[in-house]
Scaffold this motif. Structure first.
Motif, short mmCIF file in Angstrom:
data_model
loop_
_atom_site.label_atom_id
_atom_site.label_comp_id
_atom_site.label_asym_id
_atom_site.label_seq_id
_atom_site.Cartn_x
_atom_site.Cartn_y
_atom_site.Cartn_z
N ALA A 50 -10.33 29.55 22.10
CA ALA A 50 -9.03 29.97 22.62
C ALA A 50 -8.75 29.30 23.97
O ALA A 50 -7.63 28.81 24.22
CB ALA A 50 -8.98 31.49 22.76
N ILE A 51 -9.76 29.27 24.84
CA ILE A 51 -9.60 28.63 26.15
C ILE A 51 -9.34 27.13 25.99
O ILE A 51 -8.50 26.55 26.68
CB ILE A 51 -10.86 28.86 27.02
N SER A 52 -10.03 26.50 25.04
CA SER A 52 -9.86 25.07 24.80
C SER A 52 -8.45 24.75 24.31
O SER A 52 -7.85 23.76 24.73
CB SER A 52 -10.90 24.58 23.77
N VAL A 53 -7.93 25.59 23.42
CA VAL A 53 -6.56 25.39 22.92
C VAL A 53 -5.56 25.53 24.06
O VAL A 53 -4.62 24.73 24.20
CB VAL A 53 -6.23 26.40 21.80
N PHE A 54 -5.77 26.55 24.91
CA PHE A 54 -4.90 26.76 26.06
C PHE A 54 -4.96 25.56 27.01
O PHE A 54 -3.93 25.09 27.52
CB PHE A 54 -5.30 28.03 26.81
N ILE A 73 -9.58 14.87 24.09
CA ILE A 73 -10.29 15.93 23.36
C ILE A 73 -11.65 16.21 23.98
O ILE A 73 -12.08 17.37 24.08
CB ILE A 73 -10.45 15.54 21.87
N CYS A 74 -12.33 15.16 24.42
CA CYS A 74 -13.70 15.32 24.94
C CYS A 74 -13.74 16.08 26.26
O CYS A 74 -14.81 16.50 26.71
CB CYS A 74 -14.38 13.97 25.09
N ASP A 75 -12.57 16.25 26.92
CA ASP A 75 -12.52 16.98 28.20
C ASP A 75 -12.36 18.49 28.01
O ASP A 75 -12.47 19.24 28.98
CB ASP A 75 -11.37 16.46 29.06
N LEU A 76 -12.10 18.93 26.80
CA LEU A 76 -11.92 20.35 26.54
C LEU A 76 -13.24 21.11 26.70
O LEU A 76 -14.32 20.54 26.50
CB LEU A 76 -11.36 20.58 25.13
N PHE A 123 -15.85 20.97 23.77
CA PHE A 123 -16.59 19.72 23.65
C PHE A 123 -17.49 19.48 24.86
O PHE A 123 -18.54 18.84 24.74
CB PHE A 123 -15.62 18.56 23.45
N GLN A 124 -17.09 19.99 26.01
CA GLN A 124 -17.94 19.86 27.19
C GLN A 124 -19.24 20.64 27.01
O GLN A 124 -20.32 20.18 27.41
CB GLN A 124 -17.21 20.38 28.44
#
Length: 211
Positions: A36-40, A119-122, A125-126
């Motif tokens: 959810a945090i990644s989508v935000f 994408i890799c900064d989300l 993925f981190q």
């Protein structure tokens, strides 16, 4: 119960609170929260990126360049021809504005806090790539110690800029957002040397003097 009748209701409550409590796996809760945090994050970054593009489209320097490229490629002419007798002037103007913004997106590399979302900064993925980043950092640090502390090699441009960035206490994205001529000024003034940096005083003074 006979020995401690006053604790009867307390035990009764604890028994049913545990028995009726929802059995949710903590790992699932953490995974859903991270997703959810990644989508935000992703939509928030896209919003910031689009705002930056809209701002650059109002800056004469970039707008003129983008307009010239659009004219050379015949994009503005096509937009007007397509819109003839079909679209209102406002719709044609909006289409031309989108063409200019798309050219700015393709020709200008926005750095700092408003760069194009990756994408890799989300966060998700981190976390997944954390072991890889940790190993990479350890390898990089060992090489630094071996090359510069043990063998006494001279710093290259990349290493010098790294030391300057650390001295200025700036994040990588903040430092990358600086203009190239500012970085060149830092290198000319040899600010990777501690004594030279201390003479220059505050980072804000350095930035202003390099503009």
């Amino acid at each position: 119960m006979l020995d401690h009748p006053e604790e009867y209701y307390s035990h009764y409550y604890h028994y049913y609170s545990r028995r009726l409590a929802p059995k949710v796996d903590v790992r699932v809760v953490i995974l859903v929260s991270v997703c959810a945090i990644s989508v935000f994050q992703f939509f928030s970054w896209w919003n910031s990126y689009n705002k930056a593009i809209s701002y650059l489209a109002t800056v004469p320097k970039y707008r003129i360049q983008a307009t010239e490229i659009a004219k050379q490629q015949g994009l503005l002419k096509k937009a007007k021809e397509k819109g003839k007798n079909k679209k209102s002037k406002e719709e044609i103007r909006d289409e031309e504005e989108n063409i200019i913004k798309n050219i700015i997106k393709s020709k200008i590399d926005i750095k700092g806090g408003y760069q194009k979302p990756q994408i890799c900064d989300l966060l998700l993925f981190q976390i997944i790539l954390a072991p890889f980043h940790l190993c990479s950092y350890i390898v990089w640090y060992c090489r630094w110690i071996y090359n510069f502390n043990i063998k006494g090699k001279e710093y290259g441009e990349e290493e010098r800029l790294y030391i300057i960035r650390k001295s200025m206490k700036m994040s990588k994205s903040q430092f990358d957002s600086l203009e190239d001529h500012q970085k060149e000024t830092f290198l000319k003034r040899e600010l990777w040397i501690k004594e030279n940096y201390e003479v220059s005083s505050h980072p804000a003074v350095i930035l202003v003097s390099s503009i």
